[in-house]
Scaffold this active site. Structure first.
Site, PDB file in Angstrom:
ATOM      1  CE  LYS A  73      -2.996   2.954   2.677  1.00  0.00           C
ATOM      2  NZ  LYS A  73      -3.661   3.235   3.968  1.00  0.00           N
TER       3      LYS A  73
ATOM      4  N   GLY B 169     -11.237   7.620   6.479  1.00  0.00           N
ATOM      5  CA  GLY B 169     -12.314   8.566   6.682  1.00  0.00           C
ATOM      6  C   GLY B 169     -13.636   7.976   7.135  1.00  0.00           C
TER       7      GLY B 169
END
Lengths: 260, 66, 260, 66, 260, 260, 66, 66
Positions: A102, A190
């Protein structure tokens, strides 16, 4: 649902919930929450080993064994392409050649937004070096497409600032990104609660990656289960095709046959 | 001989190899990766990789993160 | 979760999803979607039997057998207290004395909002007559409390107009109602997709009643499953205690131990 | 004798009971409820409940609704 | 715009902003903010005069003279129809027979939501007694229509709880009320800033009544001016007919004639 | 308010509303709407002159004279840095050395989102060439800061896709950009109605640039006036400091002195 | 004679009228309204309205509110 | 001589200058700007700037846009 496959590069997964391993009370809580989440892909950070002290401290990869989970090393905390590349190379060595990473290259410490230009630079270097990149980016559809075209195996736009729990701030952008994509789009960062995860999936995202929303819940293990169900609920709703929104009411019971 | 190990000044014998460093740190068999002067050292070269005065060595492992 | 009980009057339930039986293609679809939803309480309308024709038409209560489901007859389509009371009495006879009913007295055909004064009037008459009332109302906290005080066994505020699929229009009002309630609060009407159901539960509602959101989905049976999971996800998230929302970002990976 | 059955004019014998009406309509054993002039007639009284000229009868059942 | 008339009963006004006089630092601030707001209708409360002390304290009606402003006495703080009726009668005597009143009958102290049944009761009594009623209500379209039919000269649904500053919580309900109305619909309570006022007007409301949003601003006089402009902006935008919302972009500059 | 100055580079302005000149019925409507908007800065496109035909067609710069308005030539329609640079140089020649330009380099025709990397490239070239750049960008705070640091005189993040009229899709990002900025932040694109403009100003933006919201209104001239007031309302509200939002109600009228 | 004035016990002469009460409270010419025992007393009747033992009198004025 | 003018093939005399082209197009005094082969030609050089075979000329003006 469990017959449906999420394909990232050549790898295939049944779960669409990806989880991080940060911010937990201890490794046992990490283990239990990860298990409850049903996640198959788990992110980890690469950090310095402690020198000359408790060499016997428990190891994260014993709680989250690589033979059971697909470990996704991240470049969290990197602010330059060079640091991100170093991190990925160390991770690959650490994981015996495992080349799925990632990538995140951050722009500043306050927003933890990506530095897009440095991210593009790191992407190019890492792809040349044979990595399969799942890339953290902003929710700009043009940038998302560019990263896909460069060869990232998954594009991961933020829903809201990392750790903010504000949910999908801009569904239109996510929708735009999803509509144009030929690789999996995974909302990264988020999400705050289960309905946020469901909303992301209802927009057509292929998955959601989260950490704080689970680890910072009052009961992380129960929240992990909630997220698992929220992801599945949202995915099924997306596939089922929701009813159209209407401004006006429409009765569920027939008028015909009324006796009053 | 002086090197920098994980950011700290560190003293070791002149003939130190990565392997001996790992043993000394009781990290044998642990899931770690090692970088010398910004280049990763493959596990296969721990025995042969001789440290030099002033080398910058990083020993890392996986830790919790998201 | 399945150990948690939803108590309505003296009745106990494990599922927090209540479903209607209107708007389906046929009874088989009704049966399959109801099954997939995991619902234990199912609403039905009371309508005139067809006279002198297909007396052998299949019967809803064969698809949704009262020995397996708690049948909740509704007063859908009633615009006066008197019609609502007549409907409830016929329903009780129809169901061998079963006295649990869903009361709705409508104000107009365009909004299908409740007529609050007529609803209060009907509530008084029906409670005198021994009914247990689950009452459809607007999202006014004062009215909701009044209905509870009159003895309704559940208060069911609308999330949005019936059949609109607009989701929870006013979370503040629902939250207010939930905070003041000593009987189950069940969002009735307006939910459009799985995340809406999850949001309702995350607000602390005890359940959600829906019909169109499932029946009008492109694939009703799959949407029923999505709703089941959405309700469970939202309930678990509520119990788990979500992370606080923050305007600013906060890293999931530690800064300590960075080697770059 | 003329009554109103489910909103329609309906003609029947003077000695019609609810029970005979139900039989005639082939509704025996069906899950129905019956109202005469706005009052519910319990199943137990179908036999004894004699219809009168001008009675308003409603026969209802459960149907799909939400 | 100033040629456009707002007609309440037989009275005509040019301003669509109605203001309260509570929560100000002093009467001078009240006077300046009221002036800056351009309001023509100003609400006041009716309270006991102080007995046997500072009989010479400055009087609100000297700062807000009835010959310059249309005074709108309110029944703020009343929890029963009887108290509301007493208040209106005293106000009428106080204002030499002026019969325009703002009726509010509250349901509880926490939400300050109206008690709808008591409000309907008071409305009936006051109309019999010859008052012209501008009535505070919830945002239920059925109740709003009922109050209009009873003869209220204006219906004033809340946007959000009094003093909350949360803005229009449920635009759909306000829109519904406006679409059905034949008397002015004035949003009462809940507005927090100028854009909230503009939104209310863009929904087609005839006016907005506010107090806290001005009085509790850091600079009340400047906020009063902002609200005046916000109301006018929203009204003009409503009359001008906004562009349709589109999911996709559309260029403002022509493609033809591009030389690149 | 009219004493407050908006400073862009060395230029000073009183109006915070910037308008485009596209999509109008004719030049007369352009002239009237621009006048009604009170704008001082007006954007224009640069396009090929028609060869060998109606050489006497009316000219935009007669309707919008450069001696009265600050003309802001844009690079609308450019998809490469090179085309944008060419356009700016031609504009400068056209306007006798006027060096203020609006830079936009687009990423695709569907979203009209900026191509951020090409925008950064063009910015560098144009600043070397002595231009003052007001730059159209996405709402990424990192990119906005980068453009400011490169020397742009104003940064103009989009609120929503150009011509969509969806309003401020992501207030958090705009707020973040405003908080970090040392040059004017002007919301460019996406505003649909007056309240959207007010919201942008309440977030602390220094101005708003719009075109379609005015030109595509049913009555463009009236909408231009609405926008002028919306901008002023939002600015004043921002300066006045809005009341805090509260979940609970708080009475505007005193409890003391109640006689009931 | 004892009355209640704005919620407080209040003593006054037996022949007190509303008018004399108003004068005594220095409220002459002020914008007020007066209620005795829940009924409004019109200004025109201040002179003639004689207070009785136990009367409940309310004197009110306009104050800031929204 | 052949040039490209605003994207179209265009024929003109060999001695054509920008100035003569502008006159011929009746664009004298109009607010325009001109590019030849991707380079802007300042107004001051219209007289002296001689067009060549194959030149790419763009004549542009301000038009409505946002």
């Amino acid at each position: 649902m469990n017959t449906e496959i999420l394909k990232i590069g050549q790898r295939e997964f049944h779960s669409r919930l990806l989880v991080g391993t940060g911010k937990y009370k201890d490794l046992e809580e990490t283990r239990l929450a990860t298990e409850a989440s049903g996640a198959e892909i788990v992110t980890v950070a690469i950090r310095r080993s402690n020198i000359g002290q408790n060499a016997d401290e428990p190891n994260l990869l014993e709680a989250i064994p690589p033979d059971r989970y697909t470990i996704l090393p991240n470049t969290a905390g990197c602010y330059t392409a060079e640091d991100a590349v170093r991190t990925c190379r160390l991770a690959r060595e650490l994981l015996d050649g495992h080349n799925l990473v990632k990538l995140e290259v951050l722009g500043d410490e306050k927003t933890l937004f990506p530095d897009i230009t440095a991210t593009l630079e790191a992407t190019e270097l890492l792809i040349k070096d044979g990595f399969e990149i799942m890339v953290y980016t902003n929710d700009d559809p043009i940038i998302a497409k560019r990263l896909e075209e460069m060869g990232c195996v998954a594009v991961m736009p933020l829903a809201a600032p990392i750790g903010s729990g504000l949910g999908i701030r801009n569904p239109y952008n996510i929708l735009e990104i999803v509509d144009n994509a030929s690789v999996p789009i995974i909302v990264d960062a988020g999400v705050g609660t289960a309905s946020d995860a469901a909303v992301a999936m209802e927009l057509g995202c292929d998955g959601v990656l989260m950490n704080t929303a689970i680890a910072a819940a009052r009961n992380p293990v129960l929240m992990a289960s909630a997220m698992k169900k929220g992801i599945e609920a949202g995915r099924e709703a997306f596939l089922a095709g929701r009813m159209p929104r209407k401004r006006y009411a429409s009765a569920s019971s027939p008028i015909d046959g009324s006796f009053f | 001989m002086n090197i920098t190990l994980n950011g700290e000044a560190f003293e070791c014998n002149n003939d130190t190899t990565i392997q001996s460093l790992v043993e000394q740190q009781k990290l044998v068999g642990k899931r770690i990766a090692i970088e010398v002067n910004l280049e990763v050292v493959p596990r296969s070269q721990y025995n042969t990789c001789q440290l030099q005065e002033g080398d910058k060595v990083e020993i890392v492992h996986a830790s919790g993160g998201g």
